[in-house]
Enzyme design. Structure first.
Site, short mmCIF file in Angstrom:
data_model
loop_
_atom_site.label_atom_id
_atom_site.label_comp_id
_atom_site.label_asym_id
_atom_site.label_seq_id
_atom_site.Cartn_x
_atom_site.Cartn_y
_atom_site.Cartn_z
N GLY A 85 7.02 -13.20 -2.27
CA GLY A 85 7.35 -12.13 -3.20
C GLY A 85 7.19 -12.47 -4.67
O GLY A 85 7.92 -11.95 -5.51
N THR A 136 -4.42 4.58 -0.11
CA THR A 136 -4.90 5.70 0.73
C THR A 136 -5.01 5.16 2.15
O THR A 136 -4.93 3.94 2.36
CB THR A 136 -6.30 6.16 0.25
OG1 THR A 136 -7.19 5.04 0.35
CG2 THR A 136 -6.25 6.66 -1.19
N HIS A 181 -4.33 -6.15 -4.80
CA HIS A 181 -5.23 -6.84 -3.86
C HIS A 181 -5.96 -7.93 -4.63
O HIS A 181 -6.47 -7.67 -5.73
CB HIS A 181 -6.23 -5.84 -3.26
CG HIS A 181 -7.23 -6.46 -2.36
ND1 HIS A 181 -6.94 -6.88 -1.08
CD2 HIS A 181 -8.54 -6.78 -2.56
CE1 HIS A 181 -8.01 -7.40 -0.54
NE2 HIS A 181 -9.01 -7.35 -1.40
N GLU A 218 -7.45 4.50 3.89
CA GLU A 218 -8.52 3.49 4.01
C GLU A 218 -8.01 2.16 3.44
O GLU A 218 -7.50 2.12 2.32
CB GLU A 218 -9.73 3.93 3.17
CG GLU A 218 -10.60 4.96 3.86
CD GLU A 218 -11.28 4.37 5.09
OE1 GLU A 218 -11.00 4.89 6.19
OE2 GLU A 218 -12.01 3.39 4.96
C1 GRF Z 1 -1.06 -13.34 -2.46
O1 GRF Z 1 -2.21 -13.78 -1.77
C2 GRF Z 1 -1.46 -12.26 -3.43
O2 GRF Z 1 -2.77 -12.49 -3.92
C3 GRF Z 1 -1.43 -11.03 -2.58
O3 GRF Z 1 -0.39 -11.23 -1.65
C4 GRF Z 1 -0.16 -12.65 -1.46
C5 GRF Z 1 1.28 -13.02 -1.62
O4 GRF Z 1 1.74 -12.53 -2.82
N1 GRF Z 1 -1.17 -9.87 -3.41
P1 GRF Z 1 3.33 -12.64 -3.22
O5 GRF Z 1 3.51 -14.01 -3.82
O6 GRF Z 1 4.12 -12.49 -1.93
O7 GRF Z 1 3.53 -11.55 -4.21
#
Ligand code: GRF
Length: 196
Positions: free
Chosen positions: A11, A141, A109, A143
């Protein structure tokens, strides 16, 4: 705006969003941090900041995605969320869950979408020999990793980069991009954010 944040692991993006929403004048407030994994370390980190937490373990539901999503929706609705931020949330959500949240659910992402949808983006960037990489915040969305782009942040790929080194460089930018986008989005401003 009351924001529910969905996580699956540590997180770190969720924490960046909580820290940002704690700033004066922010148009959003966190109403829930929830996970598909009751053991997700991010849940304790959110609770330590006084944010309500919850979990719906996806494993007992097996292939019944709709039943899992009904529980998750009930948990989110019970906290009166106005919007959802997916932050390292690793379950695919069906149209049945996503469509009612259309225009009110965003995701981060780790790639410069539309390139590299899906998993293992850092290894794929290195494999392709790209000179730059980055992250994207987009509206969710049905997709996978599609939907209107709300922001992107670019980082250079450097000689000797491993997927881990590159992932860390991207993650650092995620922590800048996501709070910037959420602050705008929660205020109803959909102008995209480009960093740096
Ligand atoms: C990481 O690979 C990040 O790039 C992607 O989700 C994964 C964990 O992120 N968004 P987080 O540390 O749990 O926010």
């Amino acid at each position: 705006k009351r924001v529910a944040i969905l996580i699956s692991g540590g997180g770190s993006n969720m924490l960046a969003l909580l820290d940002s929403m704690a700033e004066a004048g922010h148009p959003a407030t966190p109403c829930l941090v929830a996970s598909n994994d009751p053991e997700a370390p991010g849940l304790a980190r959110a609770a330590a900041r006084g944010v309500a937490t919850g979990a719906v373990d996806h494993r007992p539901f097996g292939k019944d995605r709709a039943a899992f999503e009904a529980e998750l929706q009930a948990l989110i609705a019970a906290h009166d969320a106005d919007m959802i931020c997916l932050a390292g949330f690793m379950r695919v959500l069906t149209a049945g869950f996503v469509t009612p949240w259309s225009g009110r659910m965003i995701n981060i992402h780790p790639s410069l979408l539309p390139k590299y949808r899906g998993l293992h983006t850092h290894a794929r960037v290195l494999e392709a020999g790209d000179a730059e990489h980055g992250c994207t915040v987009h509206e969710v969305t049905p997709e996978l990793d599609d939907g209107p782009i709300l922001g992107q942040a670019r980082v250079p790929v450097k000689p000797g980069d491993t997927p881990e080194i590159l992932a860390a460089r991207v993650l650092e930018m995620e922590h800048k991009l996501y709070p910037t986008v959420l602050r705008r989005f929660a205020a109803g401003d959909r102008r995209p954010v480009w960093l740096p």
